[in-house]
Design a protein around this motif. Sequence first.
Motif, PDB file in Angstrom:
ATOM      1  N   VAL A  71      58.678  58.616  69.484  1.00 60.63           N
ATOM      2  CA  VAL A  71      59.117  57.585  68.544  1.00 60.63           C
ATOM      3  C   VAL A  71      59.634  56.405  69.359  1.00 60.63           C
ATOM      4  O   VAL A  71      60.372  56.582  70.332  1.00 60.63           O
ATOM      5  CB  VAL A  71      60.243  58.116  67.631  1.00 60.63           C
ATOM      6  CG1 VAL A  71      60.843  56.991  66.787  1.00 60.63           C
ATOM      7  CG2 VAL A  71      59.728  59.237  66.756  1.00 60.63           C
ATOM      8  N   ILE A  72      59.239  55.193  68.955  1.00 59.49           N
ATOM      9  CA  ILE A  72      59.747  53.973  69.580  1.00 59.49           C
ATOM     10  C   ILE A  72      60.261  53.055  68.479  1.00 59.49           C
ATOM     11  O   ILE A  72      59.640  52.937  67.417  1.00 59.49           O
ATOM     12  CB  ILE A  72      58.674  53.274  70.444  1.00 59.49           C
ATOM     13  CG1 ILE A  72      59.272  52.103  71.217  1.00 59.49           C
ATOM     14  CG2 ILE A  72      57.490  52.844  69.615  1.00 59.49           C
ATOM     15  CD1 ILE A  72      58.338  51.528  72.281  1.00 59.49           C
ATOM     16  N   SER A 101      58.980  49.817  64.430  1.00 58.71           N
ATOM     17  CA  SER A 101      58.948  51.170  64.960  1.00 58.71           C
ATOM     18  C   SER A 101      57.536  51.731  64.900  1.00 58.71           C
ATOM     19  O   SER A 101      56.672  51.217  64.189  1.00 58.71           O
ATOM     20  CB  SER A 101      59.905  52.073  64.183  1.00 58.71           C
ATOM     21  OG  SER A 101      59.483  52.206  62.851  1.00 58.71           O
ATOM     22  N   ALA A 102      57.337  52.811  65.657  1.00 59.92           N
ATOM     23  CA  ALA A 102      56.052  53.506  65.657  1.00 59.92           C
ATOM     24  C   ALA A 102      56.284  54.945  66.100  1.00 59.92           C
ATOM     25  O   ALA A 102      57.284  55.251  66.759  1.00 59.92           O
ATOM     26  CB  ALA A 102      55.065  52.818  66.593  1.00 59.92           C
ATOM     27  N   LYS A 103      55.328  55.796  65.741  1.00 61.74           N
ATOM     28  CA  LYS A 103      55.395  57.198  66.143  1.00 61.74           C
ATOM     29  C   LYS A 103      53.995  57.668  66.509  1.00 61.74           C
ATOM     30  O   LYS A 103      53.032  57.329  65.831  1.00 61.74           O
ATOM     31  CB  LYS A 103      55.948  58.068  65.023  1.00 61.74           C
ATOM     32  CG  LYS A 103      56.056  59.526  65.419  1.00 61.74           C
ATOM     33  CD  LYS A 103      56.690  60.368  64.345  1.00 61.74           C
ATOM     34  CE  LYS A 103      56.790  61.813  64.856  1.00 61.74           C
ATOM     35  NZ  LYS A 103      57.434  62.682  63.900  1.00 61.74           N
ATOM     36  N   GLY A 104      53.925  58.467  67.562  1.00 58.29           N
ATOM     37  CA  GLY A 104      52.660  59.056  67.977  1.00 58.29           C
ATOM     38  C   GLY A 104      51.807  58.086  68.771  1.00 58.29           C
ATOM     39  O   GLY A 104      52.009  56.879  68.745  1.00 58.29           O
ATOM     40  N   GLY A 109      50.064  55.178  66.870  1.00 60.09           N
ATOM     41  CA  GLY A 109      51.074  54.238  66.404  1.00 60.09           C
ATOM     42  C   GLY A 109      51.629  53.407  67.544  1.00 60.09           C
ATOM     43  O   GLY A 109      51.813  52.195  67.415  1.00 60.09           O
ATOM     44  N   LEU A 110      51.887  54.061  68.683  1.00 60.74           N
ATOM     45  CA  LEU A 110      52.394  53.347  69.858  1.00 60.74           C
ATOM     46  C   LEU A 110      51.350  52.394  70.425  1.00 60.74           C
ATOM     47  O   LEU A 110      51.677  51.302  70.889  1.00 60.74           O
ATOM     48  CB  LEU A 110      52.861  54.324  70.939  1.00 60.74           C
ATOM     49  CG  LEU A 110      54.324  54.742  70.833  1.00 60.74           C
ATOM     50  CD1 LEU A 110      54.598  55.616  69.642  1.00 60.74           C
ATOM     51  CD2 LEU A 110      54.764  55.433  72.104  1.00 60.74           C
TER      52      LEU A 110
END
Length: 146
Positions: A51-52, A58-61, A64-65
């Motif tokens: 998670v960022i 934000s993003a996850k995975g 997403g990143l």
Amino acid sequence: MASFPNNYIPAFPSDRAIDERVQEFVSRFYETSDDPTKNEEWLGYFLPDAVIIIGDKSAKGTEGLRKFRQGMWEHVEQRRHTPEKVFPASFGGTGDGAYVEYMLHGSLDLITKNGEKQAISWAGRAVLKDVEGNLKYQYYEVYLHK
């Protein structure tokens, strides 16, 4: 085009032993972050389910990143992070699966694609996981102050 200095080495506490892998990880991460041609290398710093959060985005995975990273450069021509101080601590044991958490602060100088210069102060929190001897972000959050 303006040029930024090439020094990504922050200060670490002097009153305790610090894992050299954390020092190297932090320096290499910010150097990679500032190179728009290193998107896939940048993704390599994160676990597949990481998670960022940066500011209000934000993003996850991994996918997403990947999109998150591409968006970072949408309006930016050049940027230079200066990680100033890192405050690490170990949680979760040792060896494979161990966690290292740190807080940090620094600054960011950037030039937008329309030539605007910006100076931003930031602070962050990161959780790194040891995976087969390699550190990877599980969680990375940055608080921005313009």
